[in-house]
Design a protein around this motif. Sequence first.
Motif, PDB file in Angstrom:
ATOM      1  N   ARG A  27       3.515   0.876  -4.198  1.00  0.00           N
ATOM      2  CA  ARG A  27       4.286   2.063  -4.556  1.00  0.00           C
ATOM      3  C   ARG A  27       5.456   2.243  -3.583  1.00  0.00           C
ATOM      4  NH1 ARG A  27       0.406   7.105  -5.329  1.00  0.00           N
ATOM      5  NH2 ARG A  27       2.352   7.940  -6.185  1.00  0.00           N
TER       6      ARG A  27
ATOM      7  N   ASP B 193      -1.657   0.560  -3.329  1.00  0.00           N
ATOM      8  CA  ASP B 193      -2.424   1.616  -3.983  1.00  0.00           C
ATOM      9  C   ASP B 193      -3.028   1.056  -5.264  1.00  0.00           C
ATOM     10  OD1 ASP B 193      -3.508   4.115  -4.653  1.00  0.00           O
ATOM     11  OD2 ASP B 193      -1.691   5.176  -4.037  1.00  0.00           O
TER      12      ASP B 193
ATOM     13  N   ASN C  11      -0.752   1.744 -11.431  1.00  0.00           N
ATOM     14  CA  ASN C  11      -0.255   2.874 -12.212  1.00  0.00           C
ATOM     15  C   ASN C  11      -0.757   2.826 -13.655  1.00  0.00           C
ATOM     16  OD1 ASN C  11       1.769   3.964 -10.190  1.00  0.00           O
ATOM     17  ND2 ASN C  11       2.509   1.868 -10.412  1.00  0.00           N
TER      18      ASN C  11
ATOM     19  N   ARG D 144       1.993   9.722 -11.224  1.00  0.00           N
ATOM     20  CA  ARG D 144       2.811   8.618 -10.731  1.00  0.00           C
ATOM     21  C   ARG D 144       4.250   8.780 -11.235  1.00  0.00           C
ATOM     22  NH1 ARG D 144      -0.567   4.431  -8.748  1.00  0.00           N
ATOM     23  NH2 ARG D 144      -2.370   5.550  -7.906  1.00  0.00           N
TER      24      ARG D 144
ATOM     25  N   ASP E 198       7.413   4.432  -9.266  1.00  0.00           N
ATOM     26  CA  ASP E 198       6.132   3.743  -9.095  1.00  0.00           C
ATOM     27  C   ASP E 198       5.923   2.718 -10.206  1.00  0.00           C
ATOM     28  OD1 ASP E 198       5.443   5.229  -6.842  1.00  0.00           O
ATOM     29  OD2 ASP E 198       4.385   6.760  -8.004  1.00  0.00           O
TER      30      ASP E 198
ATOM     31  N   GLU F 279       5.972  -1.564 -10.215  1.00  0.00           N
ATOM     32  CA  GLU F 279       4.817  -2.335 -10.670  1.00  0.00           C
ATOM     33  C   GLU F 279       5.239  -3.339 -11.746  1.00  0.00           C
ATOM     34  OE1 GLU F 279       0.172  -2.023 -12.028  1.00  0.00           O
ATOM     35  OE2 GLU F 279       1.230  -0.198 -11.424  1.00  0.00           O
TER      36      GLU F 279
END
Length: 649
Positions: free
Chosen positions: A87, A511, A514, A540, A544, A548
């Motif tokens: 992120r 993390d 998403n 999110r 973010d 991804e």
Amino acid sequence: MTMKKIEPGDPMTQSADVKAENIEQLKALFPELVTEGPQGTAINVDVLKALVGDATVTDAEEKYGLNWHGKRLARQIALTPSTGTLRPCREESVDWDTTRNLMIEGDNLEVLKLLQKSYAGKVKMIYIDPPYNTGKDFVYPDDFRDNIRNYLELTGQTDGEGRRVTSNTEASGRFHTDWLNMMYPRLRLARNLLRDDGVIFISLDDTEVANARSVCDDIFGAENFVANIVWQKKYAVSNDDPGIGVMHDHIIAYRKSETFKRGLLPRTKEQNDRYSNPDNDPRGEWASDNYVSNKSKDERPTLWYSIKHPRTGEEVWPEEHAVWRYTKDKHDQLEREGRLYWGPDHSYRKPRLKRYLNEVQQGIVPPTWWKFEDSGHNDEGQKETAKLIGKKVFSTPKPIRLLERLLEVGAPDGGIVVDFFAGSGAFGHAAISRNSKISADSLKYVLVQLPEPIDGSSSDQKVPAAFCDSINRPHNISEITKERLRRAGKKIKEKNPLFAGDTGFRVFKLDTSNIRPWQPDRDDLEKTLFNHQEHLVEGRSEQDILFELLLKLGLDLTVPMEQRAFAGKTVHSIGLGALMVCLAEQIKRADVEPLAQGILDWWRELAPAVPVQFVFRDSGFADDVAKTNLAAILEQNIPSDQLAGIRSL
């Protein structure tokens, strides 16, 4: 082509599947080797034996190589995809919009997995200074069934029971085993990142250097061993040392392939001072070199002849048991070119050869013995760190001179350089320092550091804890890494005001994905289906999700990004039009035509060199008609060979 919805299990919901890619490569080379077995795709060992002929295919336990308990699991771990993501953290970054450097906060095993698609085969040099095997615990998760959850618990980001780390005490009987299990999958993944002409340097002490050599022989191939550099890390032995004082560390180097070419170290002032131009030779500074060889005339009869002295006119011969270094034809050419030096006023009895500075190799071959005078020492590294972030923040930070020297050898022409045990951030500091000295942005770094919690009550960690308080940041090591990079960049620009290079970095944090994983409730299927109408995790941001997508589609995390609005909807162009994303939460039927037209106009303006891929938020469409119409307009206006796909999240 229709708009494809990304479902749980889609390759875009996880990192690169290295195992699947290996099987595909084998299948491409030897289709008959891959077959379908009871449990899916399988490798036919009998076919493999036939393909390699007389070479032996074995699964025997007793064979040459390093084995330890857990090696098979460590290999499997390296092949297991990550379901996490990185992120973006703009507020902790420096020069976010322009920098090409990365500082990633997270467990380096998971981060290396996530970087596989975007950075495979792109890294010129890796340097790591992993935890030395001192018999203490490693602060890395060892429950690989859910490493992301483990990581979040370990770093205090979620509540959990028993934050497990890899136990490595001598009492456990696994003193070397746990260190090897920690290192093996990371090195396996690191190799995938290297370019064919790439190289990795690993700092070690005597405890694990032999094992590390064996592991690297396994992963990189023994034929790709480059050197074991012995670095003199101290300038004196401690008087209270009970044994034989250790004054060195090892830095082992392995290349990806034979295409690696090492760089040269700079020539010293003493070496250059040998050259001068006392006779105003238009060819520049020169030094005289010996003209006689210690070979005998019996060995080299063509090198035994007489030379006429230019002042006396007498015949000059080599010594009784010597010859000239050059044949008669070569000598005549050198004489015509005025390259013989007979001393001031032709006072020498034998000639010497003029060797010009501009003909000499502009550097020296790196040796394997690096003295502290040339490469710094531990005390120097501590003092450098102390000037930036406080005394003894780290016990043995590497000096910048050592790391710059490694960069000169491993990445002489620049490129992406990586350190996934970043510690104090010294390697990133060294990269931008070297850039400033050559007035270029040839080096771009990627650093990875676990946000290892700092224990403020520990006697050897009071300074780091106090330092984190002083900058109002959480008590963990990665905060120190980031702050050093900030201060190092500022200091370098102050010291070199004419240097306009990149001293910034983008911060990313590991993390959970998403994209929500499929987690069915067998007792309430209707509820499960309702909950998964929206695939994206609540809370999110668009940024973010965008980053991804970069990871999953194999795009660089510093790739250029732009955004424009059409029909009131924000559209992102990534990689100069290679990827176009609209994550609007509401696209009605009336929005479709103006939105599509705006996207098409922008795409034509960008004229990307590669086929474009479109991604939309699935739940953002008012109905299937809006979704179908938008896909149809894009398909009708973009040639099929310029359209990579249309997907929805």
